[in-house]
Scaffold this motif. Structure first.
Motif, PDB file in Angstrom:
ATOM      1  N   ARG A 286       0.853  -1.184   0.000  1.00  0.00           N
ATOM      2  CA  ARG A 286       0.000   0.000   0.000  1.00  0.00           C
ATOM      3  C   ARG A 286       0.891   1.236   0.000  1.00  0.00           C
ATOM      4  N   ASP A 287       0.916   1.879  -1.137  1.00  0.00           N
ATOM      5  CA  ASP A 287       1.706   3.101  -1.282  1.00  0.00           C
ATOM      6  C   ASP A 287       3.172   2.884  -0.944  1.00  0.00           C
ATOM      7  N   GLY A 288       3.692   1.748  -1.373  1.00  0.00           N
ATOM      8  CA  GLY A 288       5.103   1.465  -1.163  1.00  0.00           C
ATOM      9  C   GLY A 288       5.438   0.820   0.167  1.00  0.00           C
ATOM     10  N   LYS A 289       4.455   0.598   1.003  1.00  0.00           N
ATOM     11  CA  LYS A 289       4.681  -0.027   2.308  1.00  0.00           C
ATOM     12  C   LYS A 289       4.044  -1.417   2.346  1.00  0.00           C
ATOM     13  N   LEU A 290       4.753  -2.362   2.951  1.00  0.00           N
ATOM     14  CA  LEU A 290       4.238  -3.717   3.075  1.00  0.00           C
ATOM     15  C   LEU A 290       3.291  -3.799   4.268  1.00  0.00           C
ATOM     16  N   ILE A 291       2.067  -4.208   3.999  1.00  0.00           N
ATOM     17  CA  ILE A 291       1.046  -4.323   5.028  1.00  0.00           C
ATOM     18  C   ILE A 291       0.724  -5.798   5.236  1.00  0.00           C
ATOM     19  N   THR A 292       0.794  -6.262   6.473  1.00  0.00           N
ATOM     20  CA  THR A 292       0.453  -7.645   6.791  1.00  0.00           C
ATOM     21  C   THR A 292      -1.043  -7.740   7.058  1.00  0.00           C
ATOM     22  N   LEU A 293      -1.714  -8.584   6.293  1.00  0.00           N
ATOM     23  CA  LEU A 293      -3.160  -8.758   6.441  1.00  0.00           C
ATOM     24  C   LEU A 293      -3.498  -9.800   7.493  1.00  0.00           C
ATOM     25  N   CYS A 294      -2.721 -10.877   7.550  1.00  0.00           N
ATOM     26  CA  CYS A 294      -2.884 -11.890   8.586  1.00  0.00           C
ATOM     27  C   CYS A 294      -1.636 -12.747   8.627  1.00  0.00           C
ATOM     28  N   GLU A 295      -1.389 -13.384   9.767  1.00  0.00           N
ATOM     29  CA  GLU A 295      -0.184 -14.187   9.877  1.00  0.00           C
ATOM     30  C   GLU A 295      -0.274 -15.134  11.064  1.00  0.00           C
ATOM     31  N   ARG A 296       0.563 -16.170  11.011  1.00  0.00           N
ATOM     32  CA  ARG A 296       0.817 -17.032  12.150  1.00  0.00           C
ATOM     33  C   ARG A 296       2.203 -16.676  12.678  1.00  0.00           C
ATOM     34  N   GLN A 297       2.361 -16.673  13.976  1.00  0.00           N
ATOM     35  CA  GLN A 297       3.613 -16.241  14.566  1.00  0.00           C
ATOM     36  C   GLN A 297       4.742 -17.246  14.365  1.00  0.00           C
ATOM     37  N   SER A 298       4.401 -18.523  14.279  1.00  0.00           N
ATOM     38  CA  SER A 298       5.415 -19.562  14.075  1.00  0.00           C
ATOM     39  C   SER A 298       4.805 -20.698  13.271  1.00  0.00           C
ATOM     40  N   ALA A 299       5.662 -21.409  12.546  1.00  0.00           N
ATOM     41  CA  ALA A 299       5.175 -22.527  11.741  1.00  0.00           C
ATOM     42  C   ALA A 299       4.695 -23.653  12.641  1.00  0.00           C
ATOM     43  N   ASP A 300       3.656 -24.356  12.219  1.00  0.00           N
ATOM     44  CA  ASP A 300       3.077 -25.449  12.982  1.00  0.00           C
ATOM     45  C   ASP A 300       3.913 -26.710  12.808  1.00  0.00           C
ATOM     46  N   ASP A 301       4.331 -27.328  13.914  1.00  0.00           N
ATOM     47  CA  ASP A 301       5.184 -28.507  13.845  1.00  0.00           C
ATOM     48  C   ASP A 301       4.444 -29.808  14.115  1.00  0.00           C
ATOM     49  N   ASN A 302       3.131 -29.761  14.258  1.00  0.00           N
ATOM     50  CA  ASN A 302       2.363 -30.959  14.571  1.00  0.00           C
ATOM     51  C   ASN A 302       1.684 -31.546  13.341  1.00  0.00           C
ATOM     52  N   ARG A 303       2.178 -31.198  12.177  1.00  0.00           N
ATOM     53  CA  ARG A 303       1.496 -31.586  10.936  1.00  0.00           C
ATOM     54  C   ARG A 303       1.507 -33.097  10.703  1.00  0.00           C
ATOM     55  N   HIS A 304       2.572 -33.788  11.105  1.00  0.00           N
ATOM     56  CA  HIS A 304       2.621 -35.245  10.940  1.00  0.00           C
ATOM     57  C   HIS A 304       1.466 -35.914  11.684  1.00  0.00           C
ATOM     58  N   MET A 305       1.282 -35.534  12.935  1.00  0.00           N
ATOM     59  CA  MET A 305       0.224 -36.147  13.734  1.00  0.00           C
ATOM     60  C   MET A 305      -1.160 -35.763  13.208  1.00  0.00           C
ATOM     61  N   ARG A 306      -1.285 -34.537  12.702  1.00  0.00           N
ATOM     62  CA  ARG A 306      -2.565 -34.102  12.154  1.00  0.00           C
ATOM     63  C   ARG A 306      -2.899 -34.887  10.877  1.00  0.00           C
ATOM     64  N   SER A 307      -1.891 -35.219  10.090  1.00  0.00           N
ATOM     65  CA  SER A 307      -2.094 -36.033   8.894  1.00  0.00           C
ATOM     66  C   SER A 307      -2.575 -37.429   9.269  1.00  0.00           C
ATOM     67  N   MET A 308      -1.938 -38.037  10.266  1.00  0.00           N
ATOM     68  CA  MET A 308      -2.335 -39.370  10.703  1.00  0.00           C
ATOM     69  C   MET A 308      -3.745 -39.357  11.288  1.00  0.00           C
ATOM     70  N   LYS A 309      -4.057 -38.345  12.073  1.00  0.00           N
ATOM     71  CA  LYS A 309      -5.381 -38.240  12.691  1.00  0.00           C
ATOM     72  C   LYS A 309      -6.467 -38.126  11.621  1.00  0.00           C
ATOM     73  N   ALA A 310      -6.209 -37.319  10.602  1.00  0.00           N
ATOM     74  CA  ALA A 310      -7.196 -37.153   9.539  1.00  0.00           C
ATOM     75  C   ALA A 310      -7.477 -38.488   8.855  1.00  0.00           C
ATOM     76  N   PHE A 311      -6.429 -39.263   8.626  1.00  0.00           N
ATOM     77  CA  PHE A 311      -6.604 -40.572   7.991  1.00  0.00           C
ATOM     78  C   PHE A 311      -7.484 -41.484   8.835  1.00  0.00           C
ATOM     79  N   VAL A 312      -7.145 -41.633  10.112  1.00  0.00           N
ATOM     80  CA  VAL A 312      -7.910 -42.534  10.986  1.00  0.00           C
ATOM     81  C   VAL A 312      -9.344 -42.044  11.145  1.00  0.00           C
ATOM     82  N   ASP A 313      -9.519 -40.748  11.333  1.00  0.00           N
ATOM     83  CA  ASP A 313     -10.875 -40.198  11.470  1.00  0.00           C
ATOM     84  C   ASP A 313     -11.689 -40.433  10.200  1.00  0.00           C
ATOM     85  N   HIS A 314     -11.039 -40.298   9.047  1.00  0.00           N
ATOM     86  CA  HIS A 314     -11.728 -40.527   7.776  1.00  0.00           C
ATOM     87  C   HIS A 314     -12.148 -41.994   7.653  1.00  0.00           C
TER      88      HIS A 314
END
Length: 350
Positions: A286-314
């Motif tokens: 915006r007018d030469g300035k970078l504006i953050t619209l939304c963000e996460r403060q740190s990357a999520d490290d639980n993705r492996h377990m979330r992948s396994m959970k989705a499979f079993v739940d499915h």
């Protein structure tokens, strides 16, 4: 096939290596509605050791023996890439739901046969493309769907290592792995990018592959390897063109002279805003300035377990999204097209 407190689902694991222990068994042991009943590995000692650590009653070296004697409901396929097709097809034929490590297979024909077999058997076949299960990926997918970025016309996915040739397993053996960094780490960022974009239709693919370092050096951040037996690529640089006019650039390497030790990320450039995947951030100028619209403060490290959970739940009938056989086929199609384009030095039409 729904578990109850008195009848947990029976789980078997094919391949008793690192990913089987740190991801699959580590997740299965957290659930009361699952029971690990068998493990199979080409090394009898490794299978027995694995079984002992997790209290698994059956350890064997033959997949059919595992299926016949343990009668599992769920099978995790954690064997080397070369055996994914064979082991998935055996498990599906035995009436099992399957969670398979990436890549789906060695060839496109195998991935196609696997999805058709799952469909015919009426069983769930999922692939552990775990990066799409990070909260970051979910957030950006929602932002893209909501039109916050506008039309995304340039996506850049990077899975790069300066000198990260795996010094263990069969990662440098093309006959057993199917390729190098593209099919090992590049495929993860490719899937994450395609998931966030909503799997747009692909028009054609071009690529360049290089083998300039792995056949000369012998050690790096992940140990030593034999340069004389190094038969995979060092790096691949591909461009995927979509029918809507946008492109996805994929850069991936085991060995590349870059300052960073590792880069695993995706950037999205849209008409209204841009985004970075890890950690997730949406921004615009915006007018030469970078504006953050939304963000996460740190990357999520639980993705492996979330992948396994989705499979079993499915498997248990819950309406959750998984990396299913159909999308696995699309990712395998892109990987195959990239390798073909690099080998032929021409565009591959899809």
């Amino acid at each position: 096939m729904n578990a109850t407190s008195s009848s947990p689902l029976r789980v078997a694991i094919i391949g008793a290596g690192q990913v089987a222990e740190k991801v699959h068994a580590a997740y299965y042991r957290t659930r009361d509605d699952l029971r690990m009943v068998a493990v199979c590995d080409s090394s009898e000692a490794q299978a027995r050791d694995f079984a002992g650590r997790y209290g698994i009653p059956l350890a064997c070296t033959d997949v059919q023996t595992l299926l016949n004697e343990a009668r599992p409901d769920i099978v995790s396929v954690c064997s080397p890439n070369r055996f994914h097709y064979e082991h998935v097809m055996q498990a599906l034929a035995a009436g099992c739901h399957v969670m398979c490590e990436k890549p789906p297979a060695m060839t496109l024909d195998e991935a196609d046969a696997m999805r058709r077999a799952a469909r015919q058997a009426g069983r769930v076949l999922a692939y552990d493309f775990h990066h799409r299960f990070a909260l970051d990926a979910r957030m950006l997918r929602e932002q893209v769907q909501a039109g916050v970025l506008g039309e995304v016309y340039v996506t850049t996915a990077k899975a790069l290592r300066r000198c990260g040739v795996p010094g263990w397993g069969v990662f440098t053996n093309k006959a057993l792995s199917g390729g190098g960094p593209l099919i090992d780490i590049g495929i993860h960022m490719l899937d994450a990018a395609m998931y966030v974009l909503g799997f747009p239709a692909v028009r054609r693919v071009s690529a360049h592959s290089f083998q300039r370092i792995g056949t000369h050096k012998h050690s790096g951040q992940f140990g030593e390897w034999d340069p004389a037996a190094y038969s995979v690529e060092d790096a691949v640089f591909a461009t995927i063109e979509f029918h809507h006019g946008g492109i996805l650039r994929l850069d991936t390497s085991f060995a590349l002279n870059i300052p960073q030790q590792s880069i695993m990320n995706v950037e999205f450039c849209g008409e209204r805003a841009g985004a970075t995947l890890f950690p997730a951030q949406v921004y615009q100028d915006r007018d030469g300035k970078l504006i953050t619209l939304c963000e996460r403060q740190s990357a999520d490290d639980n993705r492996h377990m979330r992948s396994m959970k989705a499979f079993v739940d499915h498997v248990q009938g819950q309406p959750v999204t998984i990396a299913d056989a159909e999308q696995g086929f699309i990712i395998q199609q892109l990987v195959s097209a990239i390798y073909e384009a690099a080998e032929k030095g021409t565009f591959v039409e899809l």
